[in-house]
Design an enzyme around this catalytic site. Structure first.
Site, PDB file in Angstrom:
ATOM      1  CE  LYS A 137      -4.954  -1.252   1.729  1.00  0.00           C
ATOM      2  NZ  LYS A 137      -5.150  -2.531   2.285  1.00  0.00           N
ATOM      3  CB  THR A 181      -0.809  -0.020   1.207  1.00  0.00           C
ATOM      4  OG1 THR A 181      -1.659  -1.165   1.136  1.00  0.00           O
ATOM      5  CG2 THR A 181      -1.635   1.137   1.262  1.00  0.00           C
TER       6      THR A 181
HETATM    7  P1  NAP Z   1       5.721  -6.676   7.151  1.00  0.00           P
HETATM    8  O1  NAP Z   1       5.402  -7.983   7.616  1.00  0.00           O
HETATM    9  O2  NAP Z   1       6.179  -5.528   7.831  1.00  0.00           O
HETATM   10  O3  NAP Z   1       6.537  -7.022   6.057  1.00  0.00           O
HETATM   11  C1  NAP Z   1       7.276  -5.946   5.184  1.00  0.00           C
HETATM   12  C2  NAP Z   1       8.338  -6.735   4.254  1.00  0.00           C
HETATM   13  O4  NAP Z   1       8.865  -5.867   3.343  1.00  0.00           O
HETATM   14  C3  NAP Z   1       9.300  -7.434   4.810  1.00  0.00           C
HETATM   15  O5  NAP Z   1       9.449  -8.729   3.978  1.00  0.00           O
HETATM   16  C4  NAP Z   1      10.778  -6.535   4.494  1.00  0.00           C
HETATM   17  O6  NAP Z   1      11.951  -6.994   4.651  1.00  0.00           O
HETATM   18  C5  NAP Z   1      10.371  -6.013   3.358  1.00  0.00           C
HETATM   19  N1  NAP Z   1      10.797  -4.616   3.278  1.00  0.00           N
HETATM   20  C6  NAP Z   1      10.509  -3.320   3.880  1.00  0.00           C
HETATM   21  N2  NAP Z   1      11.334  -2.392   3.504  1.00  0.00           N
HETATM   22  C7  NAP Z   1      12.046  -2.734   2.678  1.00  0.00           C
HETATM   23  C8  NAP Z   1      13.266  -2.394   1.621  1.00  0.00           C
HETATM   24  N3  NAP Z   1      13.326  -0.981   1.821  1.00  0.00           N
HETATM   25  N4  NAP Z   1      13.689  -3.061   0.955  1.00  0.00           N
HETATM   26  C9  NAP Z   1      13.312  -4.410   0.760  1.00  0.00           C
HETATM   27  N5  NAP Z   1      12.557  -5.010   1.525  1.00  0.00           N
HETATM   28  C10 NAP Z   1      11.950  -4.250   2.405  1.00  0.00           C
HETATM   29  O7  NAP Z   1       4.618  -5.844   6.441  1.00  0.00           O
HETATM   30  P2  NAP Z   1       3.222  -6.656   5.922  1.00  0.00           P
HETATM   31  O8  NAP Z   1       2.224  -6.756   6.915  1.00  0.00           O
HETATM   32  O9  NAP Z   1       3.111  -7.905   5.127  1.00  0.00           O
HETATM   33  O10 NAP Z   1       2.367  -5.419   4.770  1.00  0.00           O
HETATM   34  C11 NAP Z   1       3.235  -5.421   3.540  1.00  0.00           C
HETATM   35  C12 NAP Z   1       2.437  -4.500   2.695  1.00  0.00           C
HETATM   36  O11 NAP Z   1       0.940  -4.927   2.284  1.00  0.00           O
HETATM   37  C13 NAP Z   1       2.270  -2.939   3.399  1.00  0.00           C
HETATM   38  O12 NAP Z   1       2.501  -1.921   2.346  1.00  0.00           O
HETATM   39  C14 NAP Z   1       0.902  -3.025   4.010  1.00  0.00           C
HETATM   40  O13 NAP Z   1       0.609  -1.744   4.239  1.00  0.00           O
HETATM   41  C15 NAP Z   1       0.361  -4.032   3.060  1.00  0.00           C
HETATM   42  N6  NAP Z   1      -0.866  -4.684   3.793  1.00  0.00           N
HETATM   43  C16 NAP Z   1      -0.731  -5.214   4.752  1.00  0.00           C
HETATM   44  C17 NAP Z   1      -1.887  -5.960   5.325  1.00  0.00           C
HETATM   45  C18 NAP Z   1      -1.988  -6.601   6.937  1.00  0.00           C
HETATM   46  O14 NAP Z   1      -2.931  -7.026   7.286  1.00  0.00           O
HETATM   47  N7  NAP Z   1      -0.601  -6.747   7.447  1.00  0.00           N
HETATM   48  C19 NAP Z   1      -3.111  -6.104   4.790  1.00  0.00           C
HETATM   49  C20 NAP Z   1      -3.249  -5.194   3.519  1.00  0.00           C
HETATM   50  C21 NAP Z   1      -2.024  -4.747   3.048  1.00  0.00           C
HETATM   51  P3  NAP Z   1      12.545  -7.849   5.996  1.00  0.00           P
HETATM   52  O15 NAP Z   1      11.925  -9.205   5.902  1.00  0.00           O
HETATM   53  O16 NAP Z   1      13.801  -7.935   5.721  1.00  0.00           O
HETATM   54  O17 NAP Z   1      12.046  -6.791   7.121  1.00  0.00           O
END
Ligand code: NAP
Length: 294
Positions: free
Chosen positions: A173, A98
């Site tokens: 979104k 997002t």
């Molecule tokens: P998360 O668990 O914090 O995972 C983030 C991932 O991105 C991790 O694998 C992290 O790597 C990687 N990352 C972050 N910054 C980076 C960078 N600069 N370079 C390379 N890799 C990077 O987040 P999430 O909950 O999966 O969410 C991911 C996305 O989906 C977000 O944009 C969020 O807003 C969206 N989203 C989330 C949900 C939810 O319920 N969680 C629902 C809908 C949408 P590392 O493993 O090394 O930390």
């Protein structure tokens, strides 16, 4: 490139969302190559049959389409900057993170300059939806690229919809997050009120969820509140990021978002308490601490 989804796929970003999304692709027999900043998060998926590469550049060279699910606008841009020098004509980049709609539009232009295709494809349905493979995806981009993206993402989506040109997926979104914020306020305010009134909160939650007040929030976050389970799901920090993007997008439209502003302000209290990693349903505790001024 064919639109049957059976292309060689690369997946970047193995967090709460990306890991189950990639797992669905692998378990449905797709050819999946992984790169993640923290390598250890890929081990389980490699054991299931995915390949691992040491850099986003190597990943780009090895695949036809790349799926990204990282965190903020800057993170997606940083990943894309690493892909761009390796991108070949006809390759497809699908971003499930997002991010700000105008950043998605900018990335689409960068990818198009390399004769590639970009689809902004943010998801909704939470970690529960990712785990069950029942996400809804809002897709922005050219029709042909979106059709290709739909075939690729089918293993983890119950619905993927083309909502307009580049950026429209993210704009949809934003509309989603505005409504999610309202539902969260409604749930937490209502259950905290029930608690203050001395009602049986469990019974109240159950009854309300089956009537006009029922919502996804009641169904999924109600039980978490009752169990005081603050594991994300969707973290306060992620939600606050999205609220900032909603506010920035609305500012460009000269449109106020009073409810979103309130939700943002109340969640900031949790952040100040060092609870940014908790699920957004922890907002319930903020309500419990509230007292009227009179
Ligand atoms: P998360 O668990 O914090 O995972 C983030 C991932 O991105 C991790 O694998 C992290 O790597 C990687 N990352 C972050 N910054 C980076 C960078 N600069 N370079 C390379 N890799 C990077 O987040 P999430 O909950 O999966 O969410 C991911 C996305 O989906 C977000 O944009 C969020 O807003 C969206 N989203 C989330 C949900 C939810 O319920 N969680 C629902 C809908 C949408 P590392 O493993 O090394 O930390």
């Amino acid at each position: 490139m064919s639109g049957n989804g059976m292309e060689r796929l690369g997946f970047i970003g193995l967090g709460v969302m990306g890991t189950p999304m990639a797992r669905h692709l692998i378990s449905q027999g797709r050819d999946v190559t992984l790169w993640n900043r923290t390598k250890s998060k890929a081990y389980d998926l490699v054991a299931l049959g995915a390949k691992w590469v040491e850099s986003p550049g190597q990943l780009t060279e090895a695949v036809d389409a790349i799926l990204i699910c990282v965190s903020k606008s800057e993170d997606v841009q940083a990943v894309v900057n690493k892909l761009l020098p390796f991108l070949r004509p006809g390759q497809l980049v699908i971003d499930h993170s997002t991010i700000l709609p105008k950043v998605a539009e900018g990335i689409a232009k960068q990818v198009a300059e390399k004769q590639g295709f970009f689809v902004d494809a943010p998801v909704t349905g939470g970690s529960m939806g990712a785990n069950k493979g029942t996400l809804t995806i809002f897709m922005g981009g050219e029709t042909e690229a979106v059709e290709r993206a739909k075939a690729i993402t089918a293993p983890f989506a119950k619905r993927a919809e083309h909502v307009g040109p580049s950026g429209a997926g993210q704009m949809t979104k934003m509309a989603n997050q505005i409504a999610v914020g309202g539902a969260l306020l409604g749930l937490c305010e209502s259950l905290a009120f029930a608690q203050k009134a001395g009602l049986d909160v469990r019974k109240t939650c159950e009854l309300l969820s089956q009537g006009a007040a029922g919502s996804w929030a009641f169904e999924n976050y109600g039980p978490k509140i009752l169990a005081r389970d603050w594991e994300p799901g969707f973290s306060v920090t992620n939600q606050q990021k999205d609220f900032l993007y909603c506010q920035e997008a609305a500012k460009d439209l000269s449109f106020p978002l009073p409810m979103t502003e309130l939700a943002h302000k109340l969640l900031a209290i949790l952040e100040q308490e060092g609870r940014g990693g908790d699920t957004t349903a922890a907002l319930y505790d903020v309500y419990l601490e509230m007292e009227s001024e009179e």
